[in-house]
Scaffold this motif. Structure first.
Motif, PDB file in Angstrom:
ATOM      1  N   GLY A 253     -10.967 -51.293 -71.022  1.00 20.46           N
ATOM      2  CA  GLY A 253     -10.397 -50.266 -70.160  1.00 20.46           C
ATOM      3  C   GLY A 253     -10.867 -50.397 -68.726  1.00 20.46           C
TER       4      GLY A 253
ATOM      5  N   ALA B 162     -10.793 -45.629 -71.634  1.00 24.92           N
ATOM      6  CA  ALA B 162     -10.929 -46.081 -70.245  1.00 24.92           C
ATOM      7  C   ALA B 162     -12.328 -46.623 -69.979  1.00 24.92           C
TER       8      ALA B 162
ATOM      9  N   ILE C 214      -9.308 -40.387 -68.351  1.00 23.97           N
ATOM     10  CA  ILE C 214     -10.649 -40.940 -68.161  1.00 23.97           C
ATOM     11  C   ILE C 214     -11.446 -40.529 -69.394  1.00 23.97           C
TER      12      ILE C 214
ATOM     13  N   VAL D 217      -4.082 -45.915 -66.941  1.00 21.26           N
ATOM     14  CA  VAL D 217      -4.710 -45.359 -68.142  1.00 21.26           C
ATOM     15  C   VAL D 217      -4.170 -43.947 -68.356  1.00 21.26           C
TER      16      VAL D 217
ATOM     17  N   ILE E  17      -8.670 -51.249 -65.265  1.00 22.43           N
ATOM     18  CA  ILE E  17      -8.702 -50.448 -64.035  1.00 22.43           C
ATOM     19  C   ILE E  17      -9.128 -51.309 -62.849  1.00 22.43           C
TER      20      ILE E  17
END
Length: 280
Positions: free
Chosen positions: A42, A37, A33, A30, A46
């Motif tokens: 998102g 995200a 943050i 990404v 992750i």
């Protein structure tokens, strides 16, 4: 997952804390943050990443705000009955809402400035809600579906600016560094009950605040539902949910922060912060 940002002010990079407590750089997964995200897509991206293949972060870098500058930094005031009483306020029938300027955001261990002309700078340990998807007119039952996770917040306040300088509370809440957030944003799946989180804050090693989110007047689900009736919440927005008793304003006599003092605070599952007070 515990997501965070590290590096110099203005040049922070995204990172994740792995199972061994080591910092892994997320830049290949990404860009930051932030709202993208925190969206369901998102967070899924992750979660699917192979953490063991991500670069380890060496040394002990500065930790930035766990959230890149949000579109909205909202707060709920007087959300613990005993805190309302200590400040001489009535227990609210509906959530008291105010905002902090996004420029107040800073890292969890950055120095906090006492504004010029201030003599009533105060502390407030709080649970912060991080929004993960657009919420407009949501009902209470589905409100938590729009939450990505949670973060520790110190809602630093200047009480004279807040209450005696006219207008709304935002003037006493928005000085640069008045919004330490982090050290990380913890995704909501890591909590069995967000309404049972211990909170604490010390000044120069002396305990000033001890509380638990179970005594909040308005709980997390209601807060998200309620605010969404007045404005649209978007991914990356943060809501500070109020502070338990023990603020400087409520002490007898009232006691406020001075340059050189150190404030430490924490919450179960959300980590700790430590700030040196400095003169602006």
């Amino acid at each position: 997952m515990k997501l965070l940002r590290y590096g110099p002010i203005g040049a922070e990079r995204p990172a994740i804390l792995d199972a061994d407590g080591k910092l892994r750089d997320l830049s290949d997964v990404v860009t930051d943050i932030d709202g993208s995200a925190f969206s369901p897509e998102g967070l899924a991206k992750i979660a699917a990443a192979d953490l063991s293949s991500l670069p380890l972060v060496d040394g002990k870098p500065r930790i930035g705000s766990a959230i890149a500058r949000p579109g909205k930094f909202l707060c709920v005031g007087l959300n613990y009955a005993d805190h309302a009483r200590e400040t001489g306020k009535d227990i609210p029938e509906e959530p008291v809402l105010f905002s902090k300027a996004p420029t107040s955001l800073c890292g969890p261990n950055d120095d906090v400035e006492i504004p010029r002309g201030s003599d009533r700078t105060d502390w407030e340990v709080e649970l912060g809600i991080v929004i993960g998807s657009r919420a407009k007119y949501v009902d209470e039952a589905s409100a938590l579906d729009h939450v990505a996770g949670y973060a520790l917040v110190n809602d630093v306040s200047e009480r004279r600016f807040q209450s005696e300088r006219g207008g709304q509370w935002i003037k006493g809440k928005s000085h640069d560094t008045f919004g330490p957030v982090g050290p990380w944003m913890v995704t909501k799946d890591e909590f069995d009950d967000i309404q049972n989180i211990d909170l604490w804050l010390d000044v120069d090693g002396e305990r000033r605040q001890t509380g638990n989110t179970k005594t909040m007047i308005f709980d997390v689900a209601f807060i998200v539902h309620y605010i969404s009736q007045f404005m649209t919440l978007e991914a990356g927005d943060i809501i500070a949910t109020g502070t338990p008793p023990g603020v400087g304003l409520g002490m007898k006599p009232p006691t406020f922060l001075r340059a050189g003092q150190v404030v430490t605070l924490g919450a179960s599952g959300l980590g700790e912060q430590c700030q040196l007070m400095v003169q602006a």
